[in-house]
Write a protein that holds these residues in place. Structure first.
Motif: not given
Length: 572
Positions: A107-112, A136-156
């Motif tokens: 489901e997550e990949w379909r959303k991307l 964030i989905p990586v889009v090339q020629r209106n096609i999702t070819i992948g995604a970039i995930y960046i995450h930061s811990p909530l502890a701080g």
């Protein structure tokens, strides 16, 4: 909540302050946290978007060398993932290297794939701890070819927010303490005058009308205090006047010679004076059922009703009327008058007149008959005339005795019968009294017995004591036949003298013993009338003995005789 007004005010202030501080602290902490987290998520989104854009504009896509991936890890100071066009992680930051080769949820990949970003503030199923995560989905020629995930811990962020909350809590606590002091002062200032008013009211309810309310400087409370002081003064005056009226009414009620009963609307006794209590013996049910009170309940006016009420041996005259207030009957009052003695006196008067008339008529008829016989010549010789005149004289003497007895009783009833007390030597006095009776006993064949063991004297009226003894001997001889005995015995000690007149005649029937002291009572009328008795002798004897402060009693047994015991105390 406390029951006192001070407690209610203080508690109300405290609740308001606590609610205000709590809600304010919660909102501040919530807003600060949302601002910080939102800013952090926007920052992560911008950075991920720039990287995704750079991947989407190059033809290389994700086909980079290891050296290029290493440079990317150095440029991005956050943990990141790189997902290929199949939803599989192909690269990550060093701490997340274990995720390489893992696939995203479908489901997550379909959303991307639809070009939508992933923003999460929670624990991702691929991560072990809560993170702020942006995909964030990586889009090339209106096609999702992948995604970039960046995450930061909530502890701080959580640590920073904990410090913020601590600061807010300390500030709120300081505010609450200050508010408590202010609330205490305000509540105390408001309730202290009211407390004084409450204490004065309590004293007033207990009958203490001396307390007053002093000015406080608060207009509303001072107005209330002035009203209370005026009420206290008026109430004290009214209670004093009411108490005086109550005491007067109570004194009148308690000292009335008539019985008074006050009833409520339900028939219950509200008040009863001692005379009514004695008359009724608390037999109030009989009184409540009487017609007089039933009429009183239904009466709407001041009309008084009367009825005679029989309670045992007593006859009461009940005068009752209803008590009406505002056209409503709220009770009734009944006045009880004991008319038993009045009726007894009336009955006694009628009986006395009848008996006296009968007792006088008999000897008068005899006298009239014998005198007429002499005048009409019925008695032709002197002997017959003498007999007729002797009988007439005897009846005349009988009338004299009856008159004397009636006079003695009348004097006793009027408390005018007096005694002439003299010291009487008992031996000589008894001998003088019994001499004629001893002769009569010899004449009638009766044994006369004397037993006098008294050498002292007796302080008494000689004529009245002779009248007593003569009456007792007359009765003894009237009921004793020949062959029996009549006697007298006298005993004396330092305290009293006891005189006993006895006989062995026919005796007195048991049913007659309680009545022998009544006037005109005769247990055997034929025998008494044969001997000229009037039925007044024993009544006179009892009156004279009691006038001497003595007592007389009788013991009798049918067929065996009678004993009259006189006890006379030695008076100083």
């Amino acid at each position: 909540m406390p029951k006192s007004l001070w407690g209610r005010l203080f508690g109300s202030y405290l609740v308001v302050v606590l609610l205000t501080v709590s809600v304010s602290g919660f909102l501040i902490a919530y807003l600060v946290e949302n601002v910080v987290v939102g800013q952090r998520l926007r920052d992560l989104s911008r950075r991920a978007s720039r990287i995704a854009l750079s991947f989407g504009t190059e033809d290389l896509g994700f086909n980079m060398s290891l050296r290029q991936w290493a440079l990317l890890r150095q440029v991005i100071d956050e943990d990141f993932w790189v997902v290929n066009d199949e939803g599989v992680i192909v690269a990550s930051s060093a701490p997340m290297a274990r995720l390489v080769g893992r696939a995203l949820p479908v489901e997550e990949w379909r959303k991307l794939g639809r070009g939508e970003a992933i923003v999460l503030r929670q624990t991702h199923h691929l991560l072990q701890a809560p993170y702020l995560l942006v995909g964030i989905p990586v889009v090339q020629r209106n096609i999702t070819i992948g995604a970039i995930y960046i995450h930061s811990p909530l502890a701080g962020i959580d640590q920073a927010m904990a410090e913020v909350r601590r600061t807010i809590a300390l500030s709120g606590l300081a505010g609450v303490l200050g508010a408590l002091l202010l609330s205490f002062w305000l509540a105390k200032g408001m309730t202290a005058p009211l407390g004084a008013l409450a204490m004065a009211t309590t004293r007033l309810s207990r009958g203490d009308y001396t307390g007053s309310i002093l000015p406080t400087g608060i207009a509303e409370i001072d107005s209330l205090g002035d009203g209370f002081n005026a009420l206290r003064h008026n109430l004290a005056t009214a209670v004093t006047e009411l108490a005086q009226e109550k005491e007067q009414a109570h004194g009148i009620l308690q000292n009335m010679t008539e019985g008074v009963v006050l009833f409520g609307a339900d028939g219950a006794v509200l008040q009863i004076n001692p005379v009514a209590r004695e008359l009724l013996k608390y037999n109030q049910s009989s009184l409540e059922l009487s017609r007089a009170l039933r009429l009183a309940w239904s009466s709407q006016g001041s009309e008084q009703v009367e009825e005679e009420l029989k309670l045992g041996e007593r006859t009461l005259l009940v005068r009752a009327s209803s008590l009406v207030s505002r056209e409503k009957v709220w009770g009734a009052v009944a006045v009880l008058i004991d008319i038993s003695s009045r009726q007894e006196l009336e009955d006694a008067r009628r009986g006395f007149v009848a008996i006296v008339s009968h007792e006088l008529r008999t000897p008068l008829a005899h006298i009239q008959g014998y005198i007429e016989a002499v005048l009409d010549g019925v008695a032709v010789d002197e002997k017959a005339k003498s007999e007729y005149l002797r009988v007439a004289l005897s009846e005349t003497l009988r009338l004299g005795r009856i008159s004397q007895d009636l006079l003695t009783l009348a004097q006793s009833d009027a408390r005018t019968l007096s005694l002439r007390r003299l010291p009487l030597p008992l031996m000589n006095y008894i001998e003088e009294v019994v001499t004629p009776w001893r002769r009569l006993a010899e004449k009638n064949g009766i044994t006369f017995v004397e037993s006098v063991y008294a050498t002292g004297s007796l302080l008494a009226d000689p004529d009245r004591m002779k009248q007593v003894l003569d009456n007792l001997f007359e009765n003894a001889f009237a009921y004793t036949s020949a062959g029996h005995e009549v006697g007298i015995s006298v005993e004396q000690d330092e305290r009293q003298t006891v005189i006993i007149v006895h006989d062995t005649g026919c005796g007195i029937p048991p049913e007659s013993l309680p009545h022998i002291w009544e006037r005109f009572y005769r247990s055997d009328s034929s025998r008494t009338r044969l001997h000229g008795g009037s039925g007044l002798g024993l009544a006179i004897v009892k009156e004279l003995i009691e006038l001497h402060k003595g007592k007389i009693s009788v013991a009798s047994e049918t067929g065996r005789g009678t004993r009259f015991i006189i006890t006379l105390p030695h008076l100083a």
